[in-house]
Design an enzyme around this catalytic site. Structure first.
Site, short mmCIF file in Angstrom:
data_model
loop_
_atom_site.label_atom_id
_atom_site.label_comp_id
_atom_site.label_asym_id
_atom_site.label_seq_id
_atom_site.Cartn_x
_atom_site.Cartn_y
_atom_site.Cartn_z
N ARG A 287 -18.09 -6.92 14.09
CA ARG A 287 -17.64 -5.80 13.25
C ARG A 287 -18.71 -5.39 12.25
NH1 ARG A 287 -12.69 -8.60 14.42
NH2 ARG A 287 -13.33 -10.15 12.91
N GLU B 158 -14.05 -24.64 11.07
CA GLU B 158 -12.97 -25.61 10.85
C GLU B 158 -12.91 -26.60 12.02
OE1 GLU B 158 -9.29 -23.67 10.14
OE2 GLU B 158 -8.25 -25.55 9.61
#
Ligand code: AMP
Length: 181
Positions: free
Chosen positions: A64, A101
Site C-alpha cells: 500500500r 509476532e
C-alpha cells in the site's frame, strides 16, 4: 469538519481479519472516492512541498506504500523507489529481516535506488509495531540515504511503534490515530 476527521470517516475497520483479535484498518475506501483520494494525497503533498521537508526521492513500502508513495512522488516531481518483500526485485539488492509476532519478514531495495546523501521520504499506509517502517529506514540507511521523515495515513499508537520509531531518530507524520489495535 477538520480534514483528519473527514479522512477517518473513509477508513473501514474489519474486525478479526486476517486473524482473530486484529482490527484491520482498511484504507481502500480512501482511494476509491476520487475527491477523498485527492484530499488524502494533498495532505502529504502540501507538507513535503515545503523547502525544508522536500525530499529528493520517495521510498514506498510494499504494497500500500506503493499506491500512496508513487502518487506523492509524481506530484512532488521527484522519483519513486519501491521497498519490496523478499525475492521480488530483479537487480542487486540489500535486505533487512525483522521480527513479526510469529516468525520474521524480509524487505529488500535495489542497491542503486538511492544515492548516498539524498533526502528520502519513507511512506507506508499504517504504523503498527513499527517493525516494517524501521526495516525500511535501515535499508535506506545502508545505502547512505538521509531519511528525512516517515509518513503514513494511520498510526496505532498503543502498539508503541510510532514512539519507538521517533525514539530511534525518525520523525513521523501521520493523519489518523486509532486507540486500541
Ligand atoms: P508494523 O510493522 O507492525 O508496523 O505493521 C505495519 C504493516 O502491516 C503495514 O504495512 C500495514 O499495512 C500492515 N498492518 C499492520 N497492522 C495492521 C492493521 N491493524 N490494519 C491494517 N494494516 C495493518
Amino acid at each position: 469538519m477538520d480534514v483528519n476527521h473527514y479522512l477517518r470517516q473513509h477508513i473501514r475497520t474489519i474486525s478479526d481479519w486476517p486473524a482473530p483479535g486484529v482490527q484491520f484498518r482498511d484504507i481502500t475506501p480512501l482511494l476509491q472516492d476520487p475527491r477523498v483520494f485527492r484530499i488524502l494525497i494533498d495532505q502529504f503533498v502540501h507538507r513535503y512541498m515545503a523547502p525544508e521537508l522536500r525530499p529528493d526521492v520517495v521510498a514506498g513500502i510494499d504494497a500500500r506504500g506503493f499506491i500512496l508513495g508513487a502518487v506523492i512522488a509524481y506530484e512532488l516531481g521527484v522519483g519513486f523507489v519501491p521497498i519490496r518483500k523478499k525475492g521480488k526485485l530483479p537487480f542487486a539488492t540489500v535486505s533487512e529481516t525483522y521480527e513479526l509476532e510469529y516468525g520474521s519478514a524480509t524487505v529488500e531495495i535495489h542497491t542503486d535506488a538511492v544515492k548516498p546523501g539524498s533526502r528520502v521520504l519513507l511512506i507506508d499506509d499504517l504504523i503498527a509495531t513499527g517493525g516494517t517502517m524501521m526495516a525500511g529506514k535501515r535499508l535506506l540507511d545502508k545505502l547512505g540515504g538521509q531519511v528525512i521523515e516517515g509518513a503514513a495515513i494511520v498510526d496505532l499508537p498503543e502498539l508503541g511503534g510510532s514512539a519507538a520509531l521517533r525514539a530511534a531518530g525518525l520523525p513521523l507524520f501521520t493523519l489518523v490515530d486509532y486507540a486500541g489495535h
